[in-house]
Write an enzyme that holds these catalytic residues in place. Structure first.
Site, short mmCIF file in Angstrom:
data_model
loop_
_atom_site.label_atom_id
_atom_site.label_comp_id
_atom_site.label_asym_id
_atom_site.label_seq_id
_atom_site.Cartn_x
_atom_site.Cartn_y
_atom_site.Cartn_z
CB CYS A 1 95.44 46.40 61.62
SG CYS A 1 97.23 46.34 61.50
CB CYS B 1 96.34 50.47 61.74
SG CYS B 1 96.21 49.74 60.10
CG HIS C 1 95.95 47.41 57.01
ND1 HIS C 1 96.54 46.78 58.08
CD2 HIS C 1 95.08 46.51 56.47
CE1 HIS C 1 96.04 45.55 58.20
NE2 HIS C 1 95.16 45.36 57.23
CG ASN D 1 108.58 35.94 58.69
OD1 ASN D 1 109.35 35.42 57.89
ND2 ASN D 1 108.23 35.37 59.83
CB SER E 1 100.78 37.11 62.85
OG SER E 1 101.51 38.27 63.18
CG HIS F 1 100.23 47.40 58.98
ND1 HIS F 1 99.21 48.30 59.11
CD2 HIS F 1 101.37 48.12 58.93
CE1 HIS F 1 99.71 49.53 59.13
NE2 HIS F 1 101.03 49.43 59.02
CG HIS G 1 104.96 43.79 60.32
ND1 HIS G 1 103.93 43.23 59.61
CD2 HIS G 1 105.44 42.81 61.12
CE1 HIS G 1 103.77 41.96 59.98
NE2 HIS G 1 104.68 41.68 60.89
CD GLN H 1 109.03 39.87 64.34
OE1 GLN H 1 109.58 39.62 65.41
NE2 GLN H 1 108.15 39.05 63.79
P1 H2U Z 1 105.01 38.66 62.27
O1 H2U Z 1 106.14 39.42 61.61
O2 H2U Z 1 105.29 37.20 62.33
O3 H2U Z 1 103.70 38.98 61.66
O4 H2U Z 1 104.94 39.16 63.77
C1 H2U Z 1 104.35 40.35 64.23
C2 H2U Z 1 104.76 40.52 65.68
O5 H2U Z 1 103.90 41.45 66.33
C3 H2U Z 1 104.68 39.24 66.49
O6 H2U Z 1 106.00 38.89 66.86
C4 H2U Z 1 103.84 41.12 67.70
C5 H2U Z 1 103.84 39.61 67.71
O7 H2U Z 1 104.42 39.12 68.88
N1 H2U Z 1 102.65 41.73 68.31
C6 H2U Z 1 102.80 42.71 69.29
O8 H2U Z 1 103.93 42.99 69.69
N2 H2U Z 1 101.71 43.34 69.81
C7 H2U Z 1 100.41 43.07 69.45
O9 H2U Z 1 99.51 43.71 69.93
C8 H2U Z 1 100.15 41.97 68.47
C9 H2U Z 1 101.35 41.31 67.84
#
Ligand code: H2U
Length: 355
Positions: free
Chosen positions: A51, A54, A115, A155, A163, A166, A168, A170
């Site tokens: 992940c 993590c 996680h 989200n 995606s 975990h 989280h 934004q």
């Molecule tokens: P979600 O909230 O849609 O899961 O998005 C997770 C974000 O994590 C996504 O915008 C970022 C992606 O660009 N990301 C990183 O910044 N670094 C990484 O190593 C993988 C994902």
């Protein structure tokens, strides 16, 4: 026959956005033979070496996450907005071709190193740290002179395009006021100018009196299904005091927000005994240096599930072409959420297994 809002098609008005929703309660019983979502309830480990969120793991760009103990924020490695761009503008063809450069930045905020948890499974102290992180990010990003709005959001669930499981969220911070907060700002301002009070103070006072759409309440916050809800189980968490931005919340109010966030999401998970997916976010005052007494911050939840853990509402057809529409009424949805226990179904399952 008399008109009845529980049975007959009608429209409801959203004073925050100045939009209408078509409500068709009589349709709630229609059969479903369409798409059914997969329920993804695998048991996750506390730490997943694959992940990228993590603690101690390497992200896609090679950076290593610190060994964080509660929350952790980093600049999105695939940010949709960038700080270092030249400014540019187009306005041609009698205003038919308009474009403008947009500066900003995007961060990813991890809610916990665990996680395997989600907000409803975290304890209130842990969620309080998430609230503190929102305040820190709002203050720090908003303090940059070119940043005029900070959008905090989460989200949750693969159905929402998330995606990574975990826990989280934004934060996107940018030069202009995006569309949704812009609509809410204009309507709240007009209401405040006319009535000398925030729109949501008057609204929640009435909601608390009526009680039919309230799903949870503590000393400082109320969670309710708004009268004008579009998504089947849409809700809002609103502070009882007219607070414009997260950083204006008192310590006690921050605790109460963490409690409301947990309580609402526990109830959500309990409805279909599944990790309830949603997009949620905070709408609050812009960071343009003005006071904004018209703003009454609120957190909105848009969950897509409709009648079971696997049947999702699609905003297509009439909704795309004409108007947002819902089947079950806000009152029916509120009763369903309200009646759910404040104990997470997984902890009940655990208790039974340990017996
Ligand atoms: P979600 O909230 O849609 O899961 O998005 C997770 C974000 O994590 C996504 O915008 C970022 C992606 O660009 N990301 C990183 O910044 N670094 C990484 O190593 C993988 C994902």
């Amino acid at each position: 026959m008399e008109f009845n809002f529980e049975d007959h098609p009608h429209r409801r008005y959203n004073p925050l956005t100045n939009e209408w929703v078509q409500v068709s309660p009589h349709r709630a019983k229609r059969p479903w033979q369409g798409q059914v979502e997969k329920v993804d309830e695998e048991q996750r480990p506390e730490h997943d070496p694959n992940c990228y969120l993590c603690a101690g793991n390497t992200r896609i760009n090679g950076e290593v996450n610190p060994d964080y103990k509660d929350t952790f924020a980093f600049q999105n490695d695939f940010a949709a907005l960038l700080e270092e761009i030249p400014s540019g503008e187009v306005n041609e063809g009698n205003g038919l071709f308009k474009a403008k450069s947009e500066r900003g930045l995007c961060k990813v905020i991890c809610f916990s190193p665990r996680h395997d948890l989600t907000i409803p499974e975290m304890d209130v102290d842990g969620i309080r740290k998430v609230v503190d992180l929102w305040c820190k990010e709002y203050a720090e990003l908003g303090a940059r002179d070119y940043i005029n709005y900070v959008q905090i959001f989460e989200n949750k669930g693969a159905v929402m395009g998330c995606s990574n499981p975990h826990p989280h969220g934004q934060v996107w911070a940018q030069e202009s006021l995006p569309l949704e907060p812009e609509k809410k700002q204009a309507n709240q301002l007009a209401y405040f100018d006319k009535n000398g009070k925030t729109m949501l103070s008057d609204y929640i006072a009435d909601e608390l009196k009526q009680g039919t759409r309230v799903v949870y309440e503590n000393e400082h916050f109320v969670a309710l299904v708004p009268y004008w809800a579009v998504w089947p189980f849409e809700t809002m968490i609103v502070p009882k005091r007219a607070v414009a931005r997260v950083t204006d919340l008192t310590e006690e109010e921050r605790d109460a927000l963490a409690d409301a966030y947990k309580s609402l999401t526990v109830k959500y998970d309990n409805i279909f005994q599944v990790s309830f997916p949603y997009s949620a976010g905070i709408h609050q005052a812009p960071t343009d240096g003005e006071d904004h007494p018209e703003w009454h911050m609120h957190m909105t939840f848009y969950p897509p599930l409709l009648r079971s853990a696997t049947v999702k509402k699609f905003m297509v057809g009439y909704e795309m072409l004409a108007n947002a529409q819902r089947d079950i009424t806000a009152e029916t949805a509120a009763a369903r959420i309200r009646e759910q226990s404040l104990t997470h179904y997984k902890s009940t399952v655990l208790e039974e297994e340990n017996r």
